[in-house]
Design a protein around this motif. Structure first.
Motif: not given
Length: 344
Positions: A159, A192-193, A195-196, A199-200, A266, A303
């Motif tokens: 990402p 992949a962004t 957010r992916d 965001s968690h 995004s 990653s």
């Protein structure tokens, strides 16, 4: 058959983590940076972690450290070569770092590994007679098959946009760079962004440390920079600020708008650097929280899995993350090379 790996200039272990995910056995990591090597040792207890300057390490000493080596064998190397980086506007090819790849020649010639993975900054391949071409000359002499090119990690599921010069080589069978897996074209997976990737993670203030999520730690921010962030929307930058918040240098220049910018949920992130948690050093502002990225979030954009622990101060761990090879990118390179194992 499992491929054995010795990771030269291993840093904190991004390449090793990716190759291990690809199913390889990590034998050793070698790096001069003692702090990064502590991180490496923690995450690869099965491997030897050698804090050595490669210039002072002999092939015999390496053999003694790792013991019997099961084949097939892969050498990976990401020699520091910042003088060739596009971000280095004062290129100095007399810098001692440019000869580190030349030192790697001794080990390739002595051990003649079955596979090689070389990753470095774009620009090396543009210098006639430079370290990159001296290395390919060695591969020609030793009868390796190889492929090289400038790849962007974002095209392989990372990402983050991160363009790197990559070379893969094999003594037997073909060595080919992997084809893109992600992109906007038909048949490819969507990029992949941010957010992916992040965001968690729990919310966090500037200068804070989350006590349950390892390395979810952020840098302090001055009051004026907090005010700048409050005026910066998601994906925005200094062009959104009121006049009184602009720096003098910003009033004279229209470019370089990434500094003090926020990431977009995004989109993939911009290239992370060793200052990836500092908003004044790039587009490293959190999309909607008034702070820079945490070390954990930066690692996710590289990653790294959440169970990969970084040891050191917040600036030291950020530096380790920024210097690393993205894990998923290394995994893709490893899987591509494993196709050649059947040819041995």
């Amino acid at each position: 058959m499992q491929i054995s790996v010795i990771d030269f200039f291993c840093g904190c272990g991004g390449t090793s983590a990716g190759l291990r995910k690809a199913g390889m056995k990590i034998l050793a990591g070698i790096d001069y940076d003692g702090v990064a090597l502590k991180t490496y040792q923690h995450n690869f207890p099965e491997a030897s972690a050698l804090q050595r300057n490669i210039s002072d390490l002999t092939c015999e000493q390496l053999q003694q450290e790792v013991g019997e080596i099961e084949r097939p064998l892969l050498f990976s190397a990401c020699a520091p070569c910042q003088p060739f980086s596009n971000q280095n506007r004062h290129k100095d090819t007399s810098d001692k770092r440019v000869v580190l790849l030349d030192e790697f020649h001794r080990f390739v010639e002595h051990f003649q590994p079955d596979f090689l993975v070389l990753e470095n900054v774009p620009g090396m391949q543009k210098v006639d007679g430079g370290p990159f071409f001296r290395f390919t000359d060695l591969l020609d002499r030793l009868d390796y098959k190889y492929d090289h090119g400038v790849l962007d990690a974002v095209d392989y599921g990372v990402p983050q946009s991160r363009r790197r010069l990559v070379l893969v080589a094999a003594r037997n069978g073909e060595a080919k760079l992997p084809k893109k897996t992600h992109g906007d074209a038909e048949g490819l997976i969507e990029y992949a962004t941010v957010r992916d990737a992040i965001s968690h993670y729990p919310e966090l203030e500037a200068g804070a440390t989350h006590h349950e999520v390892p390395n979810h730690q952020t840098a302090q921010i001055s009051e004026v920079n907090l005010e700048r962030l409050r005026h910066t929307p998601e994906g925005g930058d200094r062009r959104d600020w009121p006049e009184h918040l602009l720096l003098k240098c910003h009033k004279k220049k229209t470019g370089y708008t990434d500094t003090y910018g926020r990431l977009s949920w995004s989109l993939p992130a911009k290239t992370l650097t060793t200052k990836c948690i500092s908003i004044s050093n790039g587009r490293f502002g959190h999309p909607n929280q008034n702070r820079g990225l945490s070390v954990r979030e930066a690692a996710a954009l590289q990653s790294f899995p959440d169970d990969f622990m970084f040891l050191g101060t917040v600036s030291q761990t950020a530096r380790q993350v920024g210097n690393a090879v993205p894990v998923s990118f290394a995994e893709t390179l490893g899987k591509q090379l494993m196709i050649s194992v059947k040819e041995i």
